[in-house]
Motif scaffolding. Sequence first.
Motif, PDB file in Angstrom:
ATOM      1  N   SER A   1      -1.132 -23.175  38.935  1.00  0.00           N
ATOM      2  CA  SER A   1      -1.055 -22.071  37.985  1.00  0.00           C
ATOM      3  C   SER A   1      -1.054 -22.598  36.555  1.00  0.00           C
ATOM      4  O   SER A   1      -1.705 -22.025  35.670  1.00  0.00           O
ATOM      5  CB  SER A   1       0.192 -21.235  38.249  1.00  0.00           C
ATOM      6  OG  SER A   1       0.252 -20.161  37.346  1.00  0.00           O
ATOM      7  N   GLY A   2      -0.329 -23.695  36.312  1.00  0.00           N
ATOM      8  CA  GLY A   2      -0.354 -24.319  34.988  1.00  0.00           C
ATOM      9  C   GLY A   2      -1.736 -24.851  34.638  1.00  0.00           C
ATOM     10  O   GLY A   2      -2.202 -24.728  33.500  1.00  0.00           O
TER      11      GLY A   2
ATOM     12  N   PRO B   1      13.058 -21.966  39.727  1.00  0.00           N
ATOM     13  CA  PRO B   1      11.745 -22.033  39.093  1.00  0.00           C
ATOM     14  C   PRO B   1      11.323 -23.482  38.865  1.00  0.00           C
ATOM     15  O   PRO B   1      12.110 -24.308  38.427  1.00  0.00           O
ATOM     16  CB  PRO B   1      11.948 -21.300  37.767  1.00  0.00           C
ATOM     17  CG  PRO B   1      13.399 -21.178  37.570  1.00  0.00           C
ATOM     18  CD  PRO B   1      14.070 -21.377  38.880  1.00  0.00           C
ATOM     19  N   TYR B   2      10.075 -23.790  39.169  1.00  0.00           N
ATOM     20  CA  TYR B   2       9.538 -25.140  39.032  1.00  0.00           C
ATOM     21  C   TYR B   2       8.779 -25.263  37.714  1.00  0.00           C
ATOM     22  O   TYR B   2       7.554 -25.367  37.685  1.00  0.00           O
ATOM     23  CB  TYR B   2       8.649 -25.478  40.222  1.00  0.00           C
ATOM     24  CG  TYR B   2       9.435 -25.615  41.500  1.00  0.00           C
ATOM     25  CD1 TYR B   2      10.229 -26.727  41.716  1.00  0.00           C
ATOM     26  CD2 TYR B   2       9.401 -24.629  42.468  1.00  0.00           C
ATOM     27  CE1 TYR B   2      10.965 -26.858  42.881  1.00  0.00           C
ATOM     28  CE2 TYR B   2      10.138 -24.750  43.629  1.00  0.00           C
ATOM     29  CZ  TYR B   2      10.916 -25.868  43.828  1.00  0.00           C
ATOM     30  OH  TYR B   2      11.653 -25.993  44.977  1.00  0.00           O
ATOM     31  N   VAL B   3       9.526 -25.272  36.622  1.00  0.00           N
ATOM     32  CA  VAL B   3       8.938 -25.316  35.281  1.00  0.00           C
ATOM     33  C   VAL B   3       8.247 -26.657  35.044  1.00  0.00           C
ATOM     34  O   VAL B   3       7.154 -26.712  34.479  1.00  0.00           O
ATOM     35  CB  VAL B   3      10.022 -25.058  34.206  1.00  0.00           C
ATOM     36  CG1 VAL B   3       9.426 -25.093  32.818  1.00  0.00           C
ATOM     37  CG2 VAL B   3      10.707 -23.737  34.454  1.00  0.00           C
TER      38      VAL B   3
ATOM     39  N   SER C   1       3.448 -29.858  34.153  1.00  0.00           N
ATOM     40  CA  SER C   1       2.592 -30.983  34.510  1.00  0.00           C
ATOM     41  C   SER C   1       1.171 -30.510  34.817  1.00  0.00           C
ATOM     42  O   SER C   1       0.202 -31.214  34.533  1.00  0.00           O
ATOM     43  CB  SER C   1       3.180 -31.771  35.678  1.00  0.00           C
ATOM     44  OG  SER C   1       3.246 -30.976  36.831  1.00  0.00           O
ATOM     45  N   GLY C   2       1.020 -29.318  35.365  1.00  0.00           N
ATOM     46  CA  GLY C   2      -0.314 -28.744  35.556  1.00  0.00           C
ATOM     47  C   GLY C   2      -0.998 -28.467  34.232  1.00  0.00           C
ATOM     48  O   GLY C   2      -2.197 -28.731  34.061  1.00  0.00           O
ATOM     49  N   VAL C   3      -0.224 -27.943  33.276  1.00  0.00           N
ATOM     50  CA  VAL C   3      -0.771 -27.722  31.929  1.00  0.00           C
ATOM     51  C   VAL C   3      -1.171 -29.054  31.311  1.00  0.00           C
ATOM     52  O   VAL C   3      -2.243 -29.182  30.698  1.00  0.00           O
ATOM     53  CB  VAL C   3       0.254 -26.977  31.034  1.00  0.00           C
ATOM     54  CG1 VAL C   3      -0.183 -26.965  29.588  1.00  0.00           C
ATOM     55  CG2 VAL C   3       0.464 -25.558  31.525  1.00  0.00           C
ATOM     56  N   GLY C   4      -0.331 -30.075  31.480  1.00  0.00           N
ATOM     57  CA  GLY C   4      -0.639 -31.397  30.925  1.00  0.00           C
ATOM     58  C   GLY C   4      -1.876 -32.012  31.553  1.00  0.00           C
ATOM     59  O   GLY C   4      -2.686 -32.642  30.860  1.00  0.00           O
TER      60      GLY C   4
ATOM     61  N   LEU D   1       2.528 -24.540  25.910  1.00  0.00           N
ATOM     62  CA  LEU D   1       3.746 -25.202  26.376  1.00  0.00           C
ATOM     63  C   LEU D   1       5.001 -24.417  25.994  1.00  0.00           C
ATOM     64  O   LEU D   1       5.934 -24.306  26.790  1.00  0.00           O
ATOM     65  CB  LEU D   1       3.830 -26.626  25.829  1.00  0.00           C
ATOM     66  CG  LEU D   1       2.905 -27.650  26.482  1.00  0.00           C
ATOM     67  CD1 LEU D   1       3.018 -28.993  25.784  1.00  0.00           C
ATOM     68  CD2 LEU D   1       3.185 -27.784  27.953  1.00  0.00           C
ATOM     69  N   ALA D   2       5.022 -23.869  24.796  1.00  0.00           N
ATOM     70  CA  ALA D   2       6.169 -23.066  24.376  1.00  0.00           C
ATOM     71  C   ALA D   2       6.288 -21.801  25.224  1.00  0.00           C
ATOM     72  O   ALA D   2       7.392 -21.378  25.579  1.00  0.00           O
ATOM     73  CB  ALA D   2       6.057 -22.712  22.895  1.00  0.00           C
TER      74      ALA D   2
END
Length: 192
Positions: free
Chosen positions: A12-13, A81-83, A88-91, A138-139
Amino acid sequence: MKAARRSIAFFSGLLLYCFGAGAAMKYAGTGLPRQVYVQLGGRNSLQVMLGEAVAIMLILFVVATIWAYLTLRPQRRRHRPYVAWMMSGVGAAWAGWLIFGAFSFALKPRAYSAPLQSLLLSSNAAPLFGALNIFGILAGVWLAGRWAKKRQMKLPSTRTRRRAQPVVDDTADVDSGLSTLSPQTVAPPAAH
């Protein structure tokens, strides 16, 4: 199930950043009416580019917050929640876009003559595709993670509670004859 929730958060990220980068390119290509650019000093002025970059970042922040909350919100208290997995997906997606942008930048010789502000702030310019966009996403994920954690704490517990420990009255008189010491668990040494 824990592995499934982690992979959902990661992918999802990944999809969130890819969607955000595509949306930012679309918004940057739209632009404002020409009269606005003339009044503010032209399309390539620092004020206009910074204003557009901040506006796109805020849009991505709102989208990322909603997207991440819908992904991270727990249905039961034990589902935390696995923030970190989503970030890490966004990264990973950001790193992929950065590598793609580096190759795009290297293949277009005209990009070397672009001003630095355009390379940093424009969502259409490789290699960064808008440096502020990653901070907005990220925010948004971080804020959604905080909200998801608060929601988790408000949910009822699904585990059985431990038996209540007996309460010791500390206000009892010392000379009352009741011992507040617990029994010894180790036998005293034997006398010879």
